[in-house]
Design an enzyme around this catalytic site. Sequence first.
Site, PDB file in Angstrom:
ATOM      1  N   HIS A 152      52.588  23.944   3.667  1.00 29.49           N
ATOM      2  CA  HIS A 152      53.685  24.919   3.758  1.00 29.49           C
ATOM      3  C   HIS A 152      53.147  26.340   3.631  1.00 29.49           C
ATOM      4  O   HIS A 152      51.996  26.562   3.271  1.00 29.49           O
ATOM      5  CB  HIS A 152      54.705  24.674   2.643  1.00 29.49           C
ATOM      6  CG  HIS A 152      54.161  24.925   1.271  1.00 29.49           C
ATOM      7  ND1 HIS A 152      53.362  24.025   0.620  1.00 29.49           N
ATOM      8  CD2 HIS A 152      54.284  25.992   0.438  1.00 29.49           C
ATOM      9  CE1 HIS A 152      53.017  24.509  -0.559  1.00 29.49           C
ATOM     10  NE2 HIS A 152      53.553  25.718  -0.696  1.00 29.49           N
ATOM     11  N   ASP A 154      54.625  29.802   1.621  1.00 31.43           N
ATOM     12  CA  ASP A 154      55.619  30.031   0.568  1.00 31.43           C
ATOM     13  C   ASP A 154      56.875  30.736   1.088  1.00 31.43           C
ATOM     14  O   ASP A 154      56.794  31.681   1.875  1.00 31.43           O
ATOM     15  CB  ASP A 154      55.023  30.887  -0.557  1.00 31.43           C
ATOM     16  CG  ASP A 154      53.940  30.145  -1.321  1.00 31.43           C
ATOM     17  OD1 ASP A 154      54.062  28.921  -1.500  1.00 31.43           O
ATOM     18  OD2 ASP A 154      52.964  30.805  -1.726  1.00 31.43           O
ATOM     19  N   HIS A 311      49.271  26.271   3.001  1.00 33.79           N
ATOM     20  CA  HIS A 311      48.517  25.635   1.935  1.00 33.79           C
ATOM     21  C   HIS A 311      49.195  24.341   1.492  1.00 33.79           C
ATOM     22  O   HIS A 311      50.361  24.090   1.815  1.00 33.79           O
ATOM     23  CB  HIS A 311      48.283  26.585   0.750  1.00 33.79           C
ATOM     24  CG  HIS A 311      49.523  27.163   0.149  1.00 33.79           C
ATOM     25  ND1 HIS A 311      50.169  28.260   0.662  1.00 33.79           N
ATOM     26  CD2 HIS A 311      50.242  26.792  -0.936  1.00 33.79           C
ATOM     27  CE1 HIS A 311      51.225  28.542  -0.073  1.00 33.79           C
ATOM     28  NE2 HIS A 311      51.300  27.663  -1.059  1.00 33.79           N
ATOM     29  N   ARG A 326      52.109  31.510 -10.705  1.00 34.95           N
ATOM     30  CA  ARG A 326      52.032  32.096  -9.365  1.00 34.95           C
ATOM     31  C   ARG A 326      52.879  33.364  -9.321  1.00 34.95           C
ATOM     32  O   ARG A 326      53.990  33.392  -9.870  1.00 34.95           O
ATOM     33  CB  ARG A 326      52.564  31.088  -8.342  1.00 34.95           C
ATOM     34  CG  ARG A 326      52.452  31.549  -6.900  1.00 34.95           C
ATOM     35  CD  ARG A 326      53.210  30.630  -5.964  1.00 34.95           C
ATOM     36  NE  ARG A 326      54.657  30.748  -6.133  1.00 34.95           N
ATOM     37  CZ  ARG A 326      55.570  30.175  -5.360  1.00 34.95           C
ATOM     38  NH1 ARG A 326      55.188  29.402  -4.361  1.00 34.95           N
ATOM     39  NH2 ARG A 326      56.871  30.335  -5.574  1.00 34.95           N
TER      40      ARG A 326
HETATM   41 FE   LIG Z   1      53.044  27.134  -2.232  1.00 35.22          FE
END
Ligand SMILES: [Fe+2]
Length: 352
Positions: A152, A154, A311, A326
């Site tokens: 995917h 983000d 990723h 994150r």
């Molecule tokens: Fe991600």
Amino acid sequence: MAPTAVETTAVDSLKARLASAALQEVDLRAFPHFDNTPGIGTEFRAGGLQISDVLIDRAKLAALARLVSERGVVFFREADISPEEQKELVQALGEAGGKPATSKLHVHPLTLPGQVDGDEISIISNKFVFGDKFKQSDGDIRNRRLGKDQWHTDITFENVPSDYASLVIHTLPAVGGDTLWASAYEAYDRLSAPLQTFLEGLTAEHSGESFLRLNAAHGGNPVREPRGAPENVGQDLLATHPVIRTNPVTGWKGLFVNKAFTTRIVELTRPESDALLGFLFEHVSANHDIQVRFRWEENSLAIWDNRSTFHAATADLDGVLREGTRSVSLGERPFFDPSSRSRREDLASKAN
Ligand SMILES: [Fe+2]
């Protein structure tokens, strides 16, 4: 007295020259490093460039923004960086990359009130957001989701999705839980010219439906809004973006559809869209030579450009906790510039 239009242009031109001079002042490749693969990933060696030095140096920040956008993902091995500094870092990279002033840090739709590190840090975990169970991806080996289905980019369900993001895994398994990134530039470059041209005229719908389902199953409270930019509002988590996206920092074209969030190509019939998206998702997951795999260690930091990469985590943890922080900067509304170039085309012309 207000400047005339000509003076304003001259000032703007000077600013642009200064900005580009600043970008060229620091060559981060002078620090010990290696490229992980020809197409994606650069890693700074331990004992060399420190992220703490980059954080306080505008020219180094600008150079890092450029390097991340060119290489897709950049790794540091001795990054003693707090969640607060992670936020500062991606915001500064986004600003160095020229993002709109209204684009700040993303607040995930499922961010719970009172989270330890605040609204702008997502806890990345192989346990569910709600509750204490491990996700299916790390559960029974016979029922795990396929690794290829984890690819995917983000938060592409947002009208203004991410430019730069950073991740630190602070709770590390002894082995396992690697992350893979793939280059959207290389994914584009490997398509035939007729298919490239066809895709350049298309747009796709992206949906955060999986988060809405998870939310509904756990009380169904409204999702958070606004989510870091005035455009990122609403409860439907739906956005439409070009299928081929130009990265404004490099000027390179990349494939911008992903398995997790892209639901259909708007201009095609449903069967056509399903077939074409199926091919494009396979194109990203099957070409392992457009990917890099990163093994986390204590104090490792990854910084990537969400406009031009995909990723996926590796679901090989048998009930072992893996958790990290994150931070996600929001960039510009995705666009396709017909005059932009492919990465290989641009690098080849510069080499000549
Ligand atoms: Fe991600």
